[in-house]
Structures are given as structure tokens and as C-alpha cells.
Design an enzyme around this catalytic site. Structure first.
Site, PDB file in Angstrom:
ATOM      1  N   GLU A 156      47.111  20.518  97.838  1.00 20.88           N
ATOM      2  CA  GLU A 156      46.518  20.471  96.508  1.00 20.88           C
ATOM      3  C   GLU A 156      47.487  19.835  95.503  1.00 20.88           C
ATOM      4  O   GLU A 156      47.104  18.995  94.694  1.00 20.88           O
ATOM      5  CB  GLU A 156      46.145  21.883  96.067  1.00 20.88           C
ATOM      6  CG  GLU A 156      45.269  21.941  94.833  1.00 20.88           C
ATOM      7  CD  GLU A 156      44.819  23.357  94.504  1.00 20.88           C
ATOM      8  OE1 GLU A 156      44.191  23.528  93.443  1.00 20.88           O
ATOM      9  OE2 GLU A 156      45.103  24.276  95.285  1.00 20.88           O
ATOM     10  N   SER A 184      46.025  29.890  91.592  1.00 18.06           N
ATOM     11  CA  SER A 184      47.323  29.335  91.989  1.00 18.06           C
ATOM     12  C   SER A 184      47.762  28.263  91.005  1.00 18.06           C
ATOM     13  O   SER A 184      46.975  27.774  90.191  1.00 18.06           O
ATOM     14  CB  SER A 184      47.253  28.755  93.408  1.00 18.06           C
ATOM     15  OG  SER A 184      46.444  27.590  93.429  1.00 18.06           O
TER      16      SER A 184
END
Length: 430
Positions: A156, A184
């Protein structure tokens, strides 16, 4: 016999090669990718000039995205797999509305699930992904089961860096990206080293490789951090939480760990920062939770998602530590009543006190960004919003033959094969 071979070539050429007039005159291709985050799912549709050869499919890029995401997050369907179909249907229908029908079969459909699913057990992750794969397989779009998966936090962060790098036309050096989601947070920047948090990245077949540092911190996204900070303010068995991270005068009920609580906001920027710093658990030489992170070398810094959200709330497209802090002080100095008068009809106002403070602490304490650095936080770069989905879509398509996603490439490839076959056949007969 020659006539028969010619006829066969002509028939197969028309069957497999010849795109319709619209595709020949306006060869535009599309890709769709779902961002399945912790708080909801959104689909992005990218459009580009159809590939003629095996290259990254991102030239003269444009973007169409649905402003409304499907809430809550996909992870909430862990015990209701049958509900996923109806959950995703509006986003799939959105693709059908945007993409011309004659290129459905060339248009990839992908999904990347992020921190929301990463928090589930492996069995739950597998069941949700398998269900989505079955749904996507039934669409009219170009589907590959490997394009539906849970991506790692490092991926990511890496994809976000690649996306911003691409949108800046690949001519920026020392780029650092910070991404804040609901569950996150990630950052990434080039750094010449090796180790578990380093990836050797080939951004483009014609661009020099990068050694990229990319790291993700699960549980330190905005929503998860807010809950964790609230827990720090719980006093014994008391079911009332007096929180300095909510506007003074704010009161509401919430559920934490299956227990009902009442939040009473006391509105103190200093005390809220202290709680957030306790959560981040950093030192001068370490990052979040005292983890090692190499010294920040990025001179061009971009903040995305939650960081952009707060910058936009403050009417900032870029900021320094001081300029952001001035806005933060003004916001957190308001009572709940004053905040509603200043920012009427804002559905997220109740949590903006915490989020604004968390973004500040995350950037300058969690990631140790130098105070004199200008953080860029635009809504879009060259007309496209910075999102990890752009690089994920591009990178995954770059791994396949362009005959699968481009009618122009298919025409060239199969034409060459048929011409060779035709010439060889004529030579054999003669």
C-alpha cells in the site's frame, strides 16, 4: 486452395482483430479498481490511450471515481458473506455507466483490500476474497482472480509512492509520501539500503530502479488511533470518558470493547497531544512504537487521504509545521457549540478535534518530518487524485500481454501472425 486460405484469414481477421469504428477512431481503454478500506469501499476508473505494445498502460491518463463510497468497510461482512453482492452492486453498476459497452471485455476489474481486512483472521480474509472473486467473475468485465486480494501494508505504501511519482511525471527527486487511512498509516521514500522494509522497485521499464523504503503501521490509522486514545482516558469501571480530544461541551454515547460509554469532551489540545504521543510511543531517533526508520531524506513531501482531508478542512493545499499548528490551535480553541456555528452541517465535525491533532502529531512526531519541510496535500495532481489504486492497476496490467486489455494491441499482434501464416501458406502451395 489459395482462395480458401485467403478466405479463412479474412474471416479470422474480422472475428478476432478488427475493432469497431469507435475503437479505431478513438482508441480509449479503461481499468477499474476497488479500494476496500477499513471504513468503506470506493471504485476508481482510469482511462488511457489504448496500449499498442507491452508497456505501462498510463499515458494521457484521466480518472472517474464515484464520490460516494459504500459503507461500512468490506471487513464487516466476515459473518455475512451473502450480503457482499448487494454491497458491491452499486459500484459495479457505476463501472457499466462510465465504461463504453464495446470495451467491457477489455476493461479489468480489480479489488485491493487494505488494513480493514488485514485485521481479520486468515480464514475470514480468504472467505471474503473468494466471495468477491465469484462476484467479479460473473461481470461482463475482464477478470483475473489474482487481481482480487488483500494487499500488504508495504504494498500500500509502495503503490502510493509510485502513484504520486507517476503523476508528477517521474521528474521529482527525493519524493516522500505519507498516507493516513482509517486503520493504518504508511510512508515511503527512496533510500539506498536493504532489509525487510526495503523493496527494489522498477517504476517503469525505461526508468532506473529504486531502492524504496516502505512501511505500514497497522492500528495507527485515524479511526483505530482515536479508539486507542479514548481507552487511555478510561478511569477504572467508570462508564463516562472525559476526553481532551473532543470539543469542550461535546457529549455522545459510544461502544468500546462491547461496553457502553458516554464521551464528555473537555477540549484540551495539550492534553490530547500528550495522549497521542503516548500512543505513538516515539523517541527522537525512532518512529512509531519505537521502531527503526531510516532518516527522512525526502525533500518533496506529499500527504494523502486523512492528511489531505485535514488540510482541505483548513483550506490548505500545502503547509509547514507552523502554518498547520496555527489552524489547529484555532480549531481546538472552540467549544462544541462554537464549532457547530463555525462549521455548520459538517457530518464529521465531532471527530475533527482528534483527527486534526493526530495528523499534526503523526507527521512531526511519528514520522519525524523536519519542521521547515513543506507538506503538499492537493486534491489532485495533474487532474488525478493521488491513490495507491493508480499504481496497483498500472503495475498489474504491465504484467500481462496488452492483447488482453487493448483492442489496438490485439489487432497488431494477431495481424502479424495471420500475415506470416498467409505468406507461408502461399509459399508452400507455390
Amino acid at each position: 486452395m489459395i482462395f480458401l486460405i485467403s478466405l479463412i484469414c479474412a474471416v479470422y481477421s474480422n472475428r478476432f482483430l478488427a475493432p469497431d469504428e469507435d475503437l479505431k477512431n478513438n482508441p480509449q481503454c479503461y481499468g477499474s479498481i476497488f479500494d476496500a478500506g477499513s471504513s468503506g469501499t470506493r471504485v476508481y476508473i482510469y482511462q488511457w490511450n489504448c496500449r499498442k505494445e507491452w508497456t505501462l498502460p498510463m499515458v494521457n491518463l484521466s480518472e472517474t471515481s464515484n464520490n460516494e463510497k459504500q459503507s461500512p468497510g468490506l471487513a464487516t461482512f466476515a459473518n455475512d458473506l451473502d450480503g457482499i453482492q448487494n454491497y458491491l452492486n452499486p459500484l459495479i453498476e457505476f463501472i457499466y455507466k462510465v465504461v463504453p459497452k464495446n470495451v467491457y471485455k477489455y476493461t479489468p476489474i480489480m479489488l485491493g483490500a487494505t488494513a480493514g481486512l488485514r485485521q481479520l483472521s486468515q480464514i475470514q480474509q480468504n472467505e471474503i476474497i473468494a466471495t468477491v472473486q465469484q462476484i467479479f467473475q460473473k461481470t461482463q468485465l475482464y477478470y483475473n482472480e489474482s487481481w482480487v486480494r488483500v494487499i500488504t501494508g508495504q504494498e500500500e505504501g509502495m503503490y502510493m509512492w509510485m502513484s504520486v511519482f507517476y503523476l508528477l511525471n517521474q521528474n521529482v527527486k527525493n519524493l516522500l509520501t505519507m498516507d493516513l487511512g482509517g486503520a493504518s498509516t504508511q510512508n515511503a521514500f527512496p533510500y539506498n539500503a536493504t532489509g525487510p522494509d526495503f523493496v527494489l522497485l522498477n517504476v517503469n521499464p525505461n526508468v532506473t530502479n529504486f531502492s524504496l523504503y516502505a512501511v505500514s503501521y497497522l492500528g495507527y490509522g485515524n479511526d483505530q488511533a482515536r479508539i486507542s486514545v479514548l481507552k487511555l482516558s478510561i478511569q477504572g469501571d467508570n462508564d463516562v470518558i472525559y476526553s481532551p480530544c473532543f470539543f469542550k461541551g461535546y457529549s455522545a454515547n459510544t461502544i468500546i470493547d462491547n461496553k457502553n460509554y458516554t464521551i464528555n469532551g473537555t477540549g484540551s489540545l495539550e492534553l490530547c497531544q500528550n495522549l497521542i504521543l503516548q500512543l505513538l510511543n516515539t523517541t527522537q531517533n525512532t518512529s512509531i512504537n519505537q521502531s527503526y526508520e531510516p532518516p527522512v531524506v525526502g525533500s518533496t513531501v506529499y500527504g494523502t487521504n486523512g492528511i489531505y482531508t485535514m488540510a482541505d478542512f483548513f483550506n490548505l493545499t500545502s503547509f509547514t509545521k507552523d502554518s498547520y499548528y496555527n489552524k489547529l490551535q484555532d480549531l481546538t480553541g472552540l467549544t462544541w457549540e462554537q464549532a457547530n456555528q463555525t462549521y455548520p452541517k459538517n457530518p464529521y465535525l465531532s471527530t475533527q478535534f482528534f483527527m486534526a491533532t493526530y495528523v499534526y502529531s503523526l507527521i512531526y512526531n511519528g514520522y519525524n518530518i523536519p519542521s521547515d519541510t513543506t507538506v503538499q496535500a492537493p486534491a489532485s495532481i495533474n487532474g488525478v487524485s493521488p491513490s495507491w489504486t493508480l499504481a496497483a492497476c498500472s503495475y498489474q496490467l504491465a504484467q500481462i500481454n496488452c492483447t488482453d486489455d487493448s483492442p489496438i494491441c490485439q489487432f497488431n499482434a494477431y495481424s502479424s501472425i495471420l500475415v506470416i501464416f498467409y505468406v507461408l501458406a502461399l509459399g508452400f502451395l507455390n
